[in-house]
Design a protein around this motif. Structure first.
Motif, short mmCIF file in Angstrom:
data_model
loop_
_atom_site.label_atom_id
_atom_site.label_comp_id
_atom_site.label_asym_id
_atom_site.label_seq_id
_atom_site.Cartn_x
_atom_site.Cartn_y
_atom_site.Cartn_z
N ALA A 186 0.87 -1.17 0.00
CA ALA A 186 0.00 0.00 0.00
C ALA A 186 0.91 1.22 0.00
O ALA A 186 2.08 1.14 0.37
N PHE A 187 0.38 2.37 -0.41
CA PHE A 187 1.19 3.59 -0.39
C PHE A 187 0.26 4.80 -0.40
O PHE A 187 -0.94 4.69 -0.69
N SER A 188 0.81 5.95 -0.06
CA SER A 188 0.02 7.17 0.00
C SER A 188 0.26 8.03 -1.24
O SER A 188 1.34 7.98 -1.85
N VAL A 189 -0.76 8.79 -1.61
CA VAL A 189 -0.64 9.80 -2.66
C VAL A 189 -1.11 11.12 -2.06
O VAL A 189 -2.04 11.16 -1.26
N HIS A 190 -0.46 12.20 -2.46
CA HIS A 190 -0.69 13.49 -1.81
C HIS A 190 -1.37 14.51 -2.72
O HIS A 190 -1.60 15.65 -2.31
#
Length: 438
Positions: A186-190
């Motif tokens: 999983a990962f974050s996007v800003h």
């Protein structure tokens, strides 16, 4: 305890464990003292858990890469035992495999997993989000998106940062897919632009993604509830854990986890799982949201997890409960008796913890303070030392190879100014990396 052990020995149901990384090795160590035959089935020859004294390890096809071949192998192997073995899955790929081949495996194995419909639901993160909402469990805002058009339709309603996840973990876990996604679960996007850029890559693997509100706060706000529900969906054992450090930060695997005090996490987890008539081992993860003081549901796993030996060290042996239940033996209720215990993944602690110190995210004193007191380890065991010794050998070998490489570079006419960083041996529960790979 002694009476239960004698009954377990007399049942003579063997145990078969899929993969021998942290999770599988922990199951073998949990059950070894009960005397039944234990077989570890692995496709990765360089996992240090293969060298345990607590199981006979055999090599077989991988559940993700060659599922039909593994099913045929297991069916053939089951014929060598006088009684049905209990089959434990340790990775998401293994759980998906057992679900896919349940019809072929069930006549030959005892399967400590939920029934077909419930397991399919747990493997689907969107379905679990809907189940949590139906059970009135607090959770972050979640969207399922199946294409660029759908992303564009809700683009002006998205609040960033967001977390991007697969609908099912196995979608990103094939060798090609895992590399393409950047080895991220999983990962974050800003920003909206970053989401579109990342989706271009993800769409080469699958058109569907789960987009979820990012709950602010440190990794130490992540709590787990490990449990076992019997065939009547009665809770027989439970345990609370709290992540102190994980890698990568935010969406990684915990490498320092401590026993935690009871909280609303239990109420939410029991309500959710019993609403599904759940049967088997489960791990529910929540994050404490500092904005409103509520625990928000993140995900649930229908299997043992990396740090489940922390539960055993505190008096709740989930592997034992599952085995007794599968063998139609009396299943006692177990509750934690010893607290202030910490689970440590030695290799990740050394390399990832060291990296965090170098990057000034934490000091050595803070790092060491986290593991004070009673500890249980991912690899080390005084009564089963071989996996840890193999790990040490791998670390030393990797270090010497790097030193030799530096020496060779020093003799070159044009010095190479790149900085090499010693990479840790693999310790992931899915065994997808080699013992000496980054």
């Amino acid at each position: 305890m002694r009476e239960r052990m004698n009954k377990t020995r007399s049942s003579q149901h063997p145990v078969v464990i899929l993969n021998m990384a942290y999770t599988g090795l922990g199951i073998a160590r949990n059950l070894y003292w009960y005397g039944m035959p234990i077989v570890g089935v692995t496709a990765k020859r360089d996992i240090v858990g293969n060298h345990t004294r607590r199981a006979q390890v055999v090599f077989a096809p991988d559940s993700a890469e060659s599922p039909q071949e593994l099913s045929d192998f297991l069916v053939q192997m089951a014929g060598r035992f006088a009684a049905k073995p209990v089959l434990f899955a340790t990775r998401d790929q293994d759980v998906s495999f057992v679900e896919q081949f349940r019809g072929e495996l069930a006549p030959h194995y005892l399967l400590p997993i939920p029934n077909e419909g419930v397991l399919s639901l747990l493997l689907d993160k969107w379905s679990m989000a809907q189940a949590a909402q139906a059970a009135d469990i607090p959770m972050p805002v979640t969207h399922r998106l199946s294409g660029l058009d759908e992303i564009q339709q809700i683009g002006d309603r998205l609040a960033f940062p967001c977390v991007v996840k697969p609908i099912t973990s196995s979608e990103w876990r094939g060798d090609r897919e895992w590399k393409l996604i950047g080895q991220r679960k999983a990962f974050s996007v800003h920003s909206y632009e970053e989401l579109l850029s990342e989706y271009k890559t993800i769409s080469q693997v699958t058109p569907q993604i789960l987009l979820q509100e990012l709950i602010p706060g440190p990794d130490s706000n992540l709590y787990t509830f490990g449990c076992y529900f019997d065939r009547n969906s009665d809770l027989k054992g439970s345990f609370f854990g709290r992540k102190l450090l994980q890698y990568p930060a935010g969406f990684g695997t915990g490498f320092v986890v401590e026993c935690a005090a009871p909280s609303a996490v239990q109420e939410y987890s029991v309500r959710l799982l019993q609403s599904l008539r759940y049967h088997g081992v489960a791990e529910c993860e929540f994050k404490l949201d500092g904005r409103d003081g509520k625990f928000k549901f993140i995900e649930a796993n229908a299997r043992h997890w990396d740090q489940h030996r922390l539960s055993t060290a505190c008096g709740v042996n989930l592997s034992e409960l599952a085995y007794l239940d599968m063998c139609d033996l009396a299943v006692p209720v177990q509750t934690p008796k010893r607290l202030k215990t910490t689970w440590v993944a030695e290799d990740s602690f050394l390399f990832m913890g060291g990296r965090m110190v170098l990057e000034k995210q934490i000091s050595w004193m803070e790092l060491l303070r986290m593991i004070r007191g009673r500890r249980v380890y991912g690899w080390f065991s005084a009564t089963d030392p071989s996996p840890f010794l193999r790990l040490l050998g791998s670390i030393v070998r990797t270090f010497l190879q790097r030193i030799w490489h530096r020496i060779l570079l020093s003799f070159q006419k044009t010095p190479d100014t790149r900085i090499d960083v010693v990479s840790p041996p693999a310790s992931r529960a899915d065994g997808s990396k080699s013992a000496t790979a980054p």
